[in-house]
Design a protein around this motif. Structure first.
Motif, mmCIF file in Angstrom:
data_model
loop_
_atom_site.group_PDB
_atom_site.id
_atom_site.type_symbol
_atom_site.label_atom_id
_atom_site.label_comp_id
_atom_site.label_asym_id
_atom_site.label_seq_id
_atom_site.Cartn_x
_atom_site.Cartn_y
_atom_site.Cartn_z
ATOM 1 N N ASP A 29 26.589 63.092 24.828
ATOM 2 C CA ASP A 29 26.411 62.055 23.814
ATOM 3 C C ASP A 29 26.438 62.690 22.414
ATOM 4 N N GLU A 30 27.453 62.346 21.615
ATOM 5 C CA GLU A 30 27.632 62.977 20.309
ATOM 6 C C GLU A 30 26.498 62.645 19.345
ATOM 7 N N ASP A 31 25.989 61.418 19.397
ATOM 8 C CA ASP A 31 24.889 61.048 18.513
ATOM 9 C C ASP A 31 23.646 61.883 18.813
ATOM 10 N N GLU A 32 23.364 62.058 20.111
ATOM 11 C CA GLU A 32 22.205 62.850 20.515
ATOM 12 C C GLU A 32 22.401 64.312 20.117
ATOM 13 N N ARG A 33 23.584 64.827 20.327
ATOM 14 C CA ARG A 33 23.872 66.216 19.982
ATOM 15 C C ARG A 33 23.727 66.436 18.467
ATOM 16 N N ASN A 34 24.303 65.535 17.691
ATOM 17 C CA ASN A 34 24.234 65.674 16.234
ATOM 18 C C ASN A 34 22.799 65.571 15.736
#
Length: 292
Positions: A69-74
Motif C-alpha cells: 500500500d503506497e499510502d501506508e508506505r509513504n
C-alpha cells in the motif's frame, strides 16, 4: 536513540506500526534484522521506540513484510524522517514539560483532532485572556514570565486550526461555557471566539447539554488524534493534575473512540450549539449593560 535521549511519540508510533506489520506478515525479529543488516536488539529497540529508524530502513522492512500500500508506505517513511525533526515547540523547551511537548507533537502530525472538555474551553479554541486565566489559577504556582510563554505556546498551537491543516471537532459540556458568565472580562471574547471557530470548514463545535450529566460523567477530558486519511483514533492524550498521559494500546483507543461517539451523539448539533452560545453571549452583554 531518538532526539532528546528519550522515546518520542513519533518513534513510538513508528515502532508500534512496524511491529504490527511484522507480526501480521508472520516474520520474526531475526529475519527483520537480517533485512536491514542490524541486530535483533536493534529491531526490538525500533519497535519499542527506543531507537530511530531511517526512511531506508523502514522501506526495507516494509518490503520484507510485503506491504504494498503506497499510502501506508509513504506515511511511515515520512514518520521516520520526522522522528528526529525539531518542532517549533522546542523553542519553548525550558518552559514545556516533556509530556506537554508530546501532546503538541501529536497535534502537529494529526489530520483529525477530537476533543472532549467537561470543564474548560479546549486549548485550541482559547483566547489569550482565557488561557492566561486558566493557567494562572492552576493547582501549581507558575511564574508570571512562564505564564506568558505558555500563552504564546497556545496561540502558536492554534495556527494549524487557522490554516485549515487539520479537522478539529470539540465537544464541550454546557456548564463549562455557562461558567464564563462569572468572568465578564473574558466571557465575551471567548464566546465570540467559539462562534468564529465554528464557522470554519475544518472546525466543528458542539455543546453537550447540562442535563446530560450521566453522559458527561463517562470520562474526564481527553483528546483523540488520527494521522491518516481516515479518522481512525491512533492516539489519545488524557490530562491529569500533574501531567498529560499518551494512550496508545488498541483496546484503550477503541474505548475512547466509542466514548467520543457517544458524547457526539448526545451533544447538540453544531447549529444548535452556536445558537446556545449566542444566547449566553446575549445574556452576558445585557448584564454588562445593566452594570454600567
Amino acid at each position: 536513540m531518538p532526539a532528546g535521549g528519550r522515546p518520542t511519540v513519533r518513534s513510538r508510533r513508528l515502532g508500534s506500526a512496524l511491529k504490527r506489520l511484522r507480526e501480521a506478515a508472520g516474520v520474526d525479529q531475526s529475519v527483520a534484522a537480517q533485512a536491514i543488516l542490524r541486530s535483533v536488539s536493534k529491531v526490538s529497540r525500533l519497535e519499542s521506540g527506543q531507537a530511530s529508524a531511517s526512511a531506508l530502513e523502514v522501506r526495507t522492512l516494509l518490503d520484507c513484510y510485503g506491504v504494498r500500500d503506497e499510502d501506508e508506505r509513504n506515511r511511515l517513511e515520512e514518520l521516520a524522517r520526522a522522528s528526529n525533526q525539531r518542532g517549533w515547540w522546542l523553542d519553548y523547551q525550558e518552559t514545556l514539560r516533556p509530556d506537554y511537548a508530546d501532546h503538541i507533537t501529536l497535534e502537529s502530525d494529526s489530520t483529525y483532532i477530537r476533543s472532549w472538555e467537561p470543564s474548560l474551553i479546549p486549548g485550541l479554541l482559547q483566547t489569550s485572556e482565557y488561557a492566561e486565566s486558566v493557567i494562572s489559577t492552576g493547582p501549581v504556582f507558575i511564574d508570571p514570565d512562564r505564564i506568558a510563554e505558555l500563552v504564546k505556546v497556545r496561540q502558536e498551537r492554534q495556527r494549524r486550526i487557522e490554516q485549515g491543516g487539520v479537522h478539529f471537532t470539540a465537544i464541550i459540556w454546557e456548564p463549562a461555557i455557562a461558567a464564563l458568565r462569572h468572568d465578564p472580562a473574558v466571557c465575551v471574547g471567548q464566546l465570540r471566539r467559539l462562534l468564529d471557530a465554528g464557522q470554519r470548514q475544518n472546525v466543528t463545535v458542539q455543546i453537550l447539554p447540562a442535563a446530560a450529566s450521566k453522559t458527561a460523567g463517562m470520562s474526564g477530558a481527553f483528546v483523540a488524534f488520527s494521522f491518516g486519511v481516515e479518522p481512525t483514533v491512533e492516539a489519545v492524550t488524557v490530562r491529569t493534575v500533574t501531567n498529560t498521559t499518551v494512550v496508545e494500546t488498541p483496546e484503550d483507543l477503541a474505548a475512547y473512540a466509542n466514548t467520543f461517539d457517544l458524547l457526539r451523539s448526545a451533544a447538540m448539533s453544531p447549529e444548535e450549539s452556536a445558537e446556545r452560545i449566542r444566547q449566553i453571549l446575549g445574556d452576558v452583554s445585557d448584564q454588562m449593560e445593566e452594570a454600567t
